[in-house]
Design a protein around this motif. Structure first.
Motif, PDB file in Angstrom:
ATOM      1  N   GLU A   1       0.813  -1.219   0.000  1.00 13.31           N
ATOM      2  CA  GLU A   1       0.000   0.000   0.000  1.00 13.31           C
ATOM      3  C   GLU A   1       0.845   1.268   0.000  1.00 13.31           C
ATOM      4  OE1 GLU A   1      -2.817   0.199   3.200  1.00 13.31           O
ATOM      5  OE2 GLU A   1      -3.906   1.885   2.307  1.00 13.31           O
TER       6      GLU A   1
ATOM      7  N   LYS B   1     -10.136   1.883  -4.428  1.00  9.11           N
ATOM      8  CA  LYS B   1      -8.892   1.132  -4.247  1.00  9.11           C
ATOM      9  C   LYS B   1      -8.384   0.869  -5.659  1.00  9.11           C
ATOM     10  CE  LYS B   1      -8.077  -2.803  -4.839  1.00  9.11           C
ATOM     11  NZ  LYS B   1      -7.467  -3.446  -6.017  1.00  9.11           N
ATOM     12  N   ASP B   2      -7.221   1.383  -5.967  1.00 12.96           N
ATOM     13  CA  ASP B   2      -6.640   1.089  -7.280  1.00 12.96           C
ATOM     14  C   ASP B   2      -5.249   0.502  -7.094  1.00 12.96           C
ATOM     15  OD1 ASP B   2      -6.450   3.759  -6.309  1.00 12.96           O
ATOM     16  OD2 ASP B   2      -5.657   4.475  -8.212  1.00 12.96           O
ATOM     17  N   ALA B   3      -5.051  -0.636  -7.755  1.00 16.41           N
ATOM     18  CA  ALA B   3      -3.768  -1.341  -7.666  1.00 16.41           C
ATOM     19  C   ALA B   3      -3.170  -1.423  -9.065  1.00 16.41           C
ATOM     20  CB  ALA B   3      -3.981  -2.739  -7.099  1.00 16.41           C
TER      21      ALA B   3
ATOM     22  N   TYR C   1      -0.688  -0.482  -4.431  1.00 15.54           N
ATOM     23  CA  TYR C   1      -2.093  -0.060  -4.421  1.00 15.54           C
ATOM     24  C   TYR C   1      -2.297   1.091  -3.448  1.00 15.54           C
ATOM     25  CZ  TYR C   1      -3.217  -2.367   0.064  1.00 15.54           C
ATOM     26  OH  TYR C   1      -3.278  -2.730   1.387  1.00 15.54           O
TER      27      TYR C   1
ATOM     28  N   CYS D   1      -4.039  -3.228 -14.090  1.00 15.82           N
ATOM     29  CA  CYS D   1      -4.662  -2.344 -13.113  1.00 15.82           C
ATOM     30  C   CYS D   1      -5.930  -2.978 -12.572  1.00 15.82           C
ATOM     31  CB  CYS D   1      -4.920  -0.951 -13.681  1.00 15.82           C
ATOM     32  SG  CYS D   1      -6.155  -0.900 -14.956  1.00 15.82           S
TER      33      CYS D   1
END
Lengths: 581, 581
Positions: B68, B158-160, B133, B452
């Motif tokens: 994170e 939440k974007d990874a 993320y 993504c």
């Protein structure tokens, strides 16, 4: 956490634009990464620190009865027009228009948003007091962003807002926060001071700053060596000097002081103590008509002792100067004094001015000031005899080290601090502007009494580093460290015994809830130790093949200069013992 | 938590602009509060739900090896110019200039920012794979924000982003996320489907949407009754029909169909099944010069069965239409067909067009289409005899319920869903545009292979409500509820026994780590129950004076129609038993 599964990215060199040590070290330790001017990504290692700050703040805010919410980052300009801030705030307020050309702002704080909530939800005195807080992204378009997280543009702030039925209750809410802030700052493990701050137009004493002490701090903070008194420089009061004024012993004399335009130069030339000189500062106030056009100006002359500096906040409280003032222009000075700055004084004016003397100056005798003639000063000046008493006498100077404390106990000392928190009694400033009311016990609508309470969540790690670092890197207090303990196995890939001992210790500390990282990256010892000293993990256990055959491992705290040998069988208990201490 | 120390603000009426049930209920339950169009404060009650969503997502992302960080909300336009999105994205990208008139954007996603990090930090293949993320505020300037958190402008996502050395490794990273997403959605306790989605220009099968099933969902999702096949409507393939084409049995006949301009009307008039008719859709493609000026246009005629609808995504993959297309203008239609829409067909054209037939149409015999003359259709039309074979035959239609599944197992059914997650293999789209490379094993620079992975954190509670509610309010699954258990003492202020029993149960459940709230507000039972049913707490214990003298309390789950009497001495164990189940 195992290092191989984490994201570690240390740098040998700090970026060229990193002027302060916290910016340098946070960048080198891979805690932050610049995306643009004053805009940083919180990298995994840095985010762990920020999350620890947030957790402590959240726990203590909840304990104090505040309730968490999250207000929008992008807020309607309309709402900001209600308070007037859309118009009055400078370019540090980032304004934006949406696709329909409606005004929005990127929140620097949330007084308007929270007041809008209160006026909808809190309808009765029975629902009060309430304190709503958020931990949320803020933006302030600094003219010159710098110092990394210390003065960035985007940052995370905890901002809380209290709503009360009356002033007495609001003051209780303020004190609850004051206590919670002390609990929060105590838990961070940093050296800090809570200092009285100026509460601006609201008045009263209900404003305190929480300052992390660091020699690199931007703020001067004043404290007494003999009591609990502490205030910021703006606020710190000079103890009222006790009279009577000294008697005149000299005649007033005009003295040639060619090219000596500062008090220090004049004192040196005349071989007098600097504190015998008086400096003249010329201000002006403007009267405007309804359209804001200046219709009349008034010139003011402020007199301060040569070794003292003007305190603008104090000046702004002098009657007549309390609606705003500016420095006088050169034409205004020439018109009133007949000469240019450097040789000004209160005697022999061309046009009358309002005269304000600092309390110290008002008691002086035989003093030195400009003669209102280039290259000349007057010595032996005395009140009453040489010039009339001033229009006003007030505390208008900054305190200096050695001044008596205003509570009469001890003397004042000055140190540098970094402002991390600020608590503030707001009164009805916003609730009146936005007409936010509740029904009071008498059935009548009444404006909320408010307070606001901020903590710079992302600024705090930077301040902690300014206070705690050495040539090798950061030294985190346990409470803020990204990891509390690092296990450094030497030659883990070659030695099964080292690997087994490291894994066993890791498992045991994890099971005990210790925030531990195992460095399984396979780095050479020198690089590995340098990384963890740079990152600043407070406790390190080194496990090497050689010492392990002797049944020992090495334990070293970040500030220790040497490691302690500990029997391998006892290391887990040993570490847990340190952490419990 | 005690209710008196929390912030509860329920409303009898939903706001006028709340069109969907989740928006109505979240507002009435005091979970969100509108600050402006599409911009909401997450109120304390709603924030608790959001935090539970975040915690589940964070745990599973960490478990899957993602790390994170937090990227800025305000990002430099420069970076977005590198990818081209600053120029190509529409007005949904909120653009802003700072005080120095430099361009910035409010992030809707963070591909550019994370790629900028990777190209600085990830220098060697040895550092790969990595998945970074964030759970962070996003903004999308929707033209018409509505439905509360369902289609707001500001939201939390939440974007990874995964970075890999090659395509094979990237596909492994994708599958790790696909598995993590299933784990996340399983934990939410909602009915959902993972459906294949179109992967746009990248191609391949590596795009899946996670859809929460709800009759009010905006998306049509397609699944097989006989297999695991599931896809969104855009992607769902129609099984290739098996030939041969039917033989011609009728002569082509021009038939009067006055005012019947739709296939349905014509079928009704002629008493033929709708599937015997063919609809004509006219598209156009433009050829432009270097300055973007149109130099030549081509008109296309698409033929679909009367009971089928065109699928734009599928059409966009037909060679010749894959560089963009538009619907033809009326002048273009008149020029090529000699008549207006409603009576168009492939026979007797004024100007040649490119002819594309859906696979079903290509196998039809004796079909009906427009005669290119107002108020006339042709019946008994047959390929080869009456018109040449089409230029292209392709799957260009939406599937319909009852179609055979494309995997040949079972038939297709359609339900509505709300898209909450999307995972996507990106290839080197961003790494090429931004020249983000690492050193491969052969010592040469190579562009990162990326993926993504998004989850709409604040949209999820809204979707959960669309799926789980009744006339009384929200019905949260345990995993998402703001509180798991509510204790409702009746007459707590009058009865010491009730107060003592309520406090004792509260203390016992708190000690057991149960997320419990004690309603000590002193509300009347009706209002108290209505509040908690509206808020949707899944487990309720009611403690009343009368039943307490009989030694019992009442337990009721949110979906239960009646309460269960439970011995007071056993209630804590009873509740804990339910929660463990």
């Amino acid at each position: 956490m195992k290092a191989s599964q984490f994201y570690i990215s240390t740098l040998k060199e700090a970026p060229a634009d990193a002027e302060v040590v916290s910016h340098q070290l946070m960048t080198r330790a891979g805690m932050i990464k610049k995306l643009g001017a004053g805009v940083y990504t919180y990298m995994p290692m840095g985010l762990r620190v920020i999350r620890k700050v947030e957790a402590i703040v959240r726990e203590e805010m909840n304990r104090a009865g505040a309730v968490e919410c999250v207000m929008p980052v992008v807020q309607p300009g309309e709402l900001w027009s209600e308070s007037g801030r859309f118009q009055t705030m400078g370019p540090e307020l980032l304004r934006v228009q949406d696709r329909h050309e409606r005004d929005f702002v990127i929140q620097p704080t949330s007084e308007e948003a929270v007041t809008d909530i209160a006026r909808q939800d809190l309808r009765s005195y029975k629902q009060l007091p309430k304190n709503l807080y958020q931990i949320q992204t803020k933006f302030r378009d600094e003219r010159r962003p710098r110092f990394g997280l210390m003065r960035g543009r985007e940052f995370i702030m905890k901002d809380a807002y209290s709503f009360d039925r009356d002033e007495a209750s609001a003051k209780v809410s303020y004190q609850v926060m004051a206590k919670a802030y002390r609990a929060i700052f105590d838990r961070f493990g940093l050296t800090y001071r809570a200092v009285a701050a100026d509460s601006g137009a609201i008045g009263g004493d209900l404003s305190e700053e929480f300052q992390v002490i660091a020699s690199t701090g931007e703020d001067a903070i004043v404290y007494s060596t003999g009591s609990d008194y502490a205030a910021n420089m703006e606020k710190a009061e000079a103890l009222k000097p006790t009279g009577p004024r000294g008697a005149a012993t000299q005649a007033m004399t005009k003295t040639l002081t060619p090219g000596k335009s500062t008090c220090a130069d004049v004192a040196e030339l005349l071989q007098l103590p600097l504190k015998q000189t008086v400096k003249s500062l010329v201000l002006a106030t403007d009267q405007t008509d309804e359209d804001g056009k200046v219709v009349k100006s008034q010139v003011w002359l402020l007199l301060l002792r040569g070794d003292h500096d003007m305190n603008e906040i104090k000046v702004s409280k002098v009657p007549g100067l309390d609606q705003g003032f500016r420095f006088a222009t050169v034409p205004e000075i020439l018109e009133h004094f007949g000469t240019k700055p450097g040789y000004l004084g209160p005697i022999g004016l061309k046009q009358p001015v309002k005269l304000v003397a600092d309390r110290e100056v008002a008691l002086m005798a035989d003093w030195v000031c400009g003669a209102n003639e280039e290259d000349f000063h007057l010595t032996g000046v005395n009140w009453g005899r040489d010039l009339p008493e001033p229009d006003a006498v007030a505390d208008i100077r900054n305190v200096v080290p050695g001044d008596a404390a205003p509570d009469g106990k001890g003397t004042l000392a000055i140190e540098r601090g970094i402002e991390i928190g600020h608590i503030f009694y707001l009164g009805t400033k916003y609730s009146t502007a936005m007409d936010a009311t509740f029904l009071a016990e008498d059935g009548k609508p009444r404006h909320f009494e408010m307070g606001c309470y901020g903590i710079g969540i992302t600024r705090l790690p930077a301040a902690a580093i300014e206070q705690n670092h050495d040539a090798r890197g950061i030294i985190w207090p346990d409470a803020l460290a990204p990891f509390t303990v690092v296990i450094c196995p030497v030659g883990m890939d070659r030695s099964e015994a080292v690997k087994a001992a490291a894994e066993a210790l890791y498992a045991e500390l994890m099971a005990a809830g210790v925030d531990v990282i195992l460095d399984d990256r396979g780095e050479r010892p020198g690089a590995m130790f340098a990384d963890w000293e740079l990152i600043g993990v407070p406790h390190r256990v080194t496990i090497g093949d050689k010492s392990l055959t002797d049944g020992v491992v090495e334990y070293q705290r970040r500030r220790d200069t040497a490691a302690t040998k500990v029997p391998a069988a006892e290391i887990a208990a040993f570490v847990k013992g340190w952490l419990a201490a």
